[in-house]
Design an enzyme around this catalytic site. Sequence first.
Site, PDB file in Angstrom:
ATOM      1  N   LYS A  48      -1.486  23.213  -2.635  1.00  0.00           N
ATOM      2  CA  LYS A  48      -0.611  22.100  -2.345  1.00  0.00           C
ATOM      3  C   LYS A  48      -0.027  22.469  -0.905  1.00  0.00           C
ATOM      4  CE  LYS A  48      -1.901  20.246  -6.177  1.00  0.00           C
ATOM      5  NZ  LYS A  48      -2.477  21.382  -6.918  1.00  0.00           N
ATOM      6  N   TYR A 261      -6.512  18.775 -20.251  1.00  0.00           N
ATOM      7  CA  TYR A 261      -5.689  19.175 -19.153  1.00  0.00           C
ATOM      8  C   TYR A 261      -4.749  20.430 -19.574  1.00  0.00           C
ATOM      9  CZ  TYR A 261      -2.553  19.762 -15.284  1.00  0.00           C
ATOM     10  OH  TYR A 261      -1.820  20.037 -14.168  1.00  0.00           O
ATOM     11  N   TYR A 287      -6.030  25.335 -13.350  1.00  0.00           N
ATOM     12  CA  TYR A 287      -7.027  25.231 -12.148  1.00  0.00           C
ATOM     13  C   TYR A 287      -8.002  26.195 -11.907  1.00  0.00           C
ATOM     14  CZ  TYR A 287      -3.397  21.284 -11.640  1.00  0.00           C
ATOM     15  OH  TYR A 287      -2.697  20.260 -11.885  1.00  0.00           O
TER      16      TYR A 287
END
Length: 333
Positions: A48, A261, A287
């Site tokens: 990010k 998730y 992730y």
Amino acid sequence: MNLTRFARRRYTPGFTPLEAMPRLSALLGADLWIKRDDLLGLAGGGNKTRKLEFLVADALAGGADTLITVGAPQSNHCRLTLAAAAKEGLACRLVIEERVPGSYSPVALGNNLLFDLMGAESIRMVKAGSDLAAELAEEAAAVTAAGRKPYVIVGGGSNPLGALGYAACAQEIMAQAFDAGVAFDRIVVASGSAGTHSGLIAGLVALNAGIPVTGINVRRPRAEQEANVLKLAEATADLLGTPRPQAADIVALADWVGPGYSLPTREMVEAVRLVARSEGILLDPVYSGKAMAGLIALARAGAFTGERVLFLHTGGSPSLAAFADVLRDPAFN
């Protein structure tokens, strides 16, 4: 591909390392390398940061004094947005979407602890399925009513401007590969909010690199995720003024999502442990751990025979402490 016309803050001095993984390669019978975007700048690093370089530059250019964004519990994106705000002297408000019921605790370790340490102005939890655009708009309205100027950043920083960070990364990879005298046959990356995956593809297509990208989905069914990635990759290419990627360029395998998730799988735990013990590199459970689980399974199935494969490490290790029980649970080992 000309990125110089876009305002950009630089949060990382130089390129992130591009390293061979000889011990993991020997274990899996494949030629594996890693791009260490876990070592990007800002608190704890991660993908990010590249997106925020463009998004925060845009916020500052518009005179914003408050960043507002959204993410799940243990959100790497929220952590890094807050870190960028602290570095720039801005306030930051977080909306936390509890995608898994009961998964948010304001006293959790990992990224949640860092939200407190870095001084989030407010943290508000909303239930899964909430209208996140409306929730962000509500926060922005409150900031405006206080006489300040908000800048809203979408989840994951995954819009065309944020995705430019990974078009820039594509340039970086190609330059490093040239300097190292290596050529990559494939790149493997986690595919979540789609900005990293889309920006990387848009950049590689713009550079005519000819390197396929295998996305490992961490949240959605394959068809849904591939549609999301293609749409954002096209929009990113339009912003760049470069050729649009095609549907054939998009692969987002969904075989390693597991029950949902952020929910653990045996394969994810094995991947986190195997990479830590063979290469001394820390992955995260949400992730990079699931993406590496996909890479490991594909390598064991012979999918990379004759290829040199680059794994793009998207970071996330600051959240490991919040998953300690899972990582030590005999049921997952």
